[in-house]
Design a protein around this motif. Sequence first.
Motif, PDB file in Angstrom:
ATOM      1  N   ASP A  25       0.836  -1.200   0.000  1.00 55.35           N
ATOM      2  CA  ASP A  25       0.000   0.000   0.000  1.00 55.35           C
ATOM      3  C   ASP A  25       0.871   1.249   0.000  1.00 55.35           C
ATOM      4  O   ASP A  25       0.593   2.212  -0.708  1.00 55.35           O
ATOM      5  N   CYS A  26       1.914   1.239   0.821  1.00 51.50           N
ATOM      6  CA  CYS A  26       2.797   2.402   0.902  1.00 51.50           C
ATOM      7  C   CYS A  26       3.560   2.618  -0.400  1.00 51.50           C
ATOM      8  O   CYS A  26       3.887   3.747  -0.761  1.00 51.50           O
ATOM      9  N   PHE A  27       3.828   1.523  -1.111  1.00 48.30           N
ATOM     10  CA  PHE A  27       4.540   1.640  -2.387  1.00 48.30           C
ATOM     11  C   PHE A  27       3.847   2.649  -3.304  1.00 48.30           C
ATOM     12  O   PHE A  27       4.495   3.416  -4.017  1.00 48.30           O
ATOM     13  N   GLY A  28       2.517   2.652  -3.275  1.00 50.94           N
ATOM     14  CA  GLY A  28       1.745   3.554  -4.134  1.00 50.94           C
ATOM     15  C   GLY A  28       2.024   5.029  -3.875  1.00 50.94           C
ATOM     16  O   GLY A  28       1.638   5.885  -4.660  1.00 50.94           O
ATOM     17  N   TYR A  29       2.703   5.313  -2.779  1.00 54.60           N
ATOM     18  CA  TYR A  29       2.995   6.709  -2.429  1.00 54.60           C
ATOM     19  C   TYR A  29       4.487   7.011  -2.597  1.00 54.60           C
ATOM     20  O   TYR A  29       5.002   7.962  -2.016  1.00 54.60           O
ATOM     21  N   SER A  30       5.160   6.171  -3.393  1.00 54.68           N
ATOM     22  CA  SER A  30       6.614   6.329  -3.536  1.00 54.68           C
ATOM     23  C   SER A  30       7.015   6.955  -4.869  1.00 54.68           C
ATOM     24  O   SER A  30       8.179   7.063  -5.175  1.00 54.68           O
ATOM     25  N   TYR A  31       6.009   7.351  -5.671  1.00 54.52           N
ATOM     26  CA  TYR A  31       6.346   7.927  -6.988  1.00 54.52           C
ATOM     27  C   TYR A  31       5.416   9.089  -7.274  1.00 54.52           C
ATOM     28  O   TYR A  31       4.395   9.269  -6.621  1.00 54.52           O
ATOM     29  N   ASP A  32       5.782   9.868  -8.265  1.00 56.25           N
ATOM     30  CA  ASP A  32       4.853  10.872  -8.787  1.00 56.25           C
ATOM     31  C   ASP A  32       4.961  10.845 -10.302  1.00 56.25           C
ATOM     32  O   ASP A  32       5.436   9.861 -10.870  1.00 56.25           O
ATOM     33  N   SER A  33       4.564  11.908 -10.956  1.00 60.40           N
ATOM     34  CA  SER A  33       4.534  11.876 -12.417  1.00 60.40           C
ATOM     35  C   SER A  33       5.861  12.325 -13.032  1.00 60.40           C
ATOM     36  O   SER A  33       5.926  12.678 -14.193  1.00 60.40           O
ATOM     37  N   ALA A  76      -0.002  13.668  -6.515  1.00 63.80           N
ATOM     38  CA  ALA A  76       1.225  13.140  -7.106  1.00 63.80           C
ATOM     39  C   ALA A  76       1.276  13.315  -8.621  1.00 63.80           C
ATOM     40  O   ALA A  76       1.787  12.465  -9.333  1.00 63.80           O
ATOM     41  N   SER A  77       0.728  14.424  -9.105  1.00 64.18           N
ATOM     42  CA  SER A  77       0.864  14.693 -10.535  1.00 64.18           C
ATOM     43  C   SER A  77       2.089  15.555 -10.797  1.00 64.18           C
ATOM     44  O   SER A  77       2.338  15.959 -11.930  1.00 64.18           O
ATOM     45  N   GLY A  78       2.846  15.838  -9.755  1.00 64.96           N
ATOM     46  CA  GLY A  78       4.036  16.674  -9.893  1.00 64.96           C
ATOM     47  C   GLY A  78       5.043  16.062 -10.847  1.00 64.96           C
ATOM     48  O   GLY A  78       5.127  14.849 -10.990  1.00 64.96           O
ATOM     49  N   ARG A  79       5.824  16.915 -11.491  1.00 62.23           N
ATOM     50  CA  ARG A  79       6.751  16.458 -12.530  1.00 62.23           C
ATOM     51  C   ARG A  79       8.195  16.443 -12.073  1.00 62.23           C
ATOM     52  O   ARG A  79       9.086  16.196 -12.867  1.00 62.23           O
TER      53      ARG A  79
END
Lengths: 462, 408
Positions: A25-33, A76-79
């Motif tokens: 679940d936490c993995f989903g918060y480890s990236y952005d765009s 998390a749409s940041g570039r």
Amino acid sequence: MIADEIKLKIRDIVGSENVLDSNVDCFGYSYDSSFVPMSAENIPDLVVIPSTTKEVSAVMAIANQYGIPVTPRGTASGRTGGCIPIRGGISLALHRMTQIIELDERNMMITVEAGVRTIDVYNFCAEKGLFFPPDPASWKYSTIGGNVGENAGGMRAVKYGVTSNYVMGLEVVLADGSIINTGGKAIKNVTGYNLTQLFTGSEGTLGVITKAILRLIPMPKVRNTMQLMFPSLDNACNTIHKMLISGVVPAAAELMDKISLQAVAKHRKLDINPSIEACIVLEIDGETNEDLQEQAKKIQITANEFDVIEVRIAASQQEVDDIWAIRRGLSSAIGAMAPNRFGEDISVPRDAFPETVRLIRRIAEKNKLTIAVYGHAGDGNIHPSVLCDLSKPGEEQQVHDAIDEIFAAALSVGGTLSGEHGIGITKRPHIAKALGEAGVNTLKMVKQVFDPNGILNPGKIW
Amino acid sequence: MKNTDIQKYFKEVDDIVSQCDRCGTCLTVCPLFGVKDIESSSARGKNNIARGMIQGVVKPSAEVLDIVNFCLLCRTCVDNCPSKVKTDNAMIVIRQYFAEKNGSPGIKYKALGGLMKNRTLVKFSAGTLKILRKIGMNTLIPHGMAPSEFTRKQYLSSFAGPAALGSLAATSPIDLSNKSKVAYFKGCGMGMMFPDAVEGTLAILRTLTEPQIIDNMCCGLPHLAHGLRSDFLDMAKENISLFEKADVIVSDCASCSGTLKHIAAHFTDDPAWQERAAAFSRKIMGISEYLFQVGYKPQHRVDVKMTFHEPCHLGRGQGVRKQPRQLLTAAGKFIEMAGADNCCGGAGSFHIDYPAIAQSILDKKRINIENSGAHIVVSECPTCLVQLNKAAVQSGNKFKVMHISQVI
Ligand SMILES: Cc1cc2nc3c(=O)[nH]c(=O)nc-3n(C[C@H](O)[C@H](O)[C@H](O)COP(=O)(O)OP(=O)(O)OC[C@H]3O[C@@H](n4cnc5c(N)ncnc54)[C@H](O)[C@@H]3O)c2cc1C
Ligand code: SF4
Ligand code: SF4
């Protein structure tokens, strides 16, 4: 690692259903765009999803007490990797703070929570004939908190400015959990430092924004769209300058180079006249249809002076949508041209646009890469997209070299590293070149004051 | 599993998920994110956990499989994605990978797969029910479902009055000049749960042609969706052979027609079957698509408000959108409801695996139906009909649920 007893305290604050701690679940918060590669190190230890300012404040107080890193996150749409928790700790996901608190029609201001999506603010105001202009291309999913965090721009910036031009005041939770209010509804306000603008664009490193008071303007009554095709990029840019100087200010002026056009043509199976080297898409707005016709006429005359090949003035909503679909689909169309793509976001003085594009062309040739260039020509914000295949040996290095050179080119013409996407992680190595040692030190000193324990979004900007 | 197999699966998945730009568009449309707004619910979450697994950042664990299973395969994300990332396909391939890695897709799905592969069992729905109960999947057929199916006869007598009942015979004005041989593909769900609708489909087809009734196999979607690809391929081959003589194959189940239309894609690297599969896929039509194409005129027009729930496999899956609506416009007072193409939460066996989530999705659907003011909600897929029937009961029977073949 966060000790179980601390997790328990946090669960007590926000409710255990609003805390995630399993690795997947936490993995989903480890990236952005952004193109930051995935890494186990970026996985937060805990995802906390608060619903109120009070909860944010209580969570911050605990994090501060135990020295746990906290990275605010919108959608998390940041570039640039802004919301990636590179030091672990807590990912503070604010997308559930979605209250529109007040629309003050008389003062033309709206107060919203940080998790409200940009498009929802726009629509809410539009119903009352009011206009919230900042329109990052990601507006359907980006949050106001993220927009303020990055000081997001958009296509309408040329006429209406960027997010910071509309932020009147903020509610901010500081690193230690205390809550402050900056600015307010008074248009003239010189009481103390302008903290509102300091937090705007601070990328979650100085405080957690929980509410924003945003300024609105009357909604333009009519709008239309034009598409102009030019035999050279200079002619396209010159048309824009002349237009702006003569007082015709379009609501948006988007420019695409030949490679971008080819990408769109391929993606959408269109035929494009091979003599076309650049395309401009303009949005014009005003009070009456005559107003629009007048502007369109002036634009056409100016464009003729610069040998425009094709002028298309949308005659129906369908045509408006068609033209914008080309611009909106550009990023994906370019992405589809190669296995990997690095999109950048430099900003230069407006009249340096053609020169910068020429420099980028040279960089592309030198490094044997294809670089598509498009951007917000009206305000000098350029998005070069480096197309590549990282599986080819040596290509990764070439790409990095090219990107370094693109930043150097931007600085050489008096421009800067980022127009709207922020610095985050991806541009961190270049910041000293842009601001100088002393400049970076000043940022660090500001950070030290607001966040002495360094828990807020550590590892970003420098 | 051999290393080369893993490579093969991972490559297939990576080709899809590496196209994900992580923009976030899908967060705003994925029905699952709409009711459970954590990253792993969304297409972005799923594509990236797949990526994370391929790159070795997360281990291929049971938790990852849970995330991969938690997908309606509704394609709402694909439709809205700027890069058109086929999340549903990626999830199917990963389920396949896990099924093979674990030696099985799990007892439940395996039993379901075996059952659906067995024609005799599917046919005798009493026997089917028993087995379903045994494996705990009897909720697939909601309590009293089949007997309480609202039949065409009941529909006409309650909404049309006796006059309309009498005028049923009208022969279709359509002359099928090209003498094409039409065959009927009977879906398992339709056969087991909606016999009146199946009768309706056949009656309609008979007004146009003499449909061939073929004792077909399951379309294989349940197998494909749960990692039983080789079963799927076996059944596909058998179906391809069975229908070789037909010119048109009509199904009244959107999941079947959708799956069958895409069968060709699974045989592209099989020279022996490639051509035949492609020919088979080209012949498939959904019932409303077919009827619209041949210009079928509904047998009666009834003064009742009806709305259409567009199955995922029909609209997004096949691009069939206007056909059922036009047929309904001719058959009654058609009204478009809000969010007609939103998934109902049924999604094969999803509503059995995740009842609470499916219920939240269904609640939204029910509210849209109620707000439309329709007395009848029509659809073209048995799983949707099952869900909608639940919604009807929950709304205090404010509306009835019918298959399109029962009202036109
Ligand atoms: C397809 C696409 C097009 C885009 N187009 C544009 C464009 O035209 N113009 C533009 O400017 N940007 C654009 N962006 C970039 C991005 O959408 C913006 O930066 C946006 O503002 C990010 O919002 P978010 O809610 O996703 O924030 P996130 O990505 O979640 O976070 C961004 C930063 O803000 C911080 N942050 C988020 N919420 C808060 C808060 N409440 N308090 C404090 N800090 C916070 C985070 O820590 C992080 O540093 C685009 C992105 C994509 C994917
Ligand atoms: S919309 Fe498509 S590209 Fe964007 S995050 Fe979702 S799957 Fe990825
Ligand atoms: S297929 Fe449907 S449920 Fe699955 S990720 Fe896409 S939108 Fe969500």
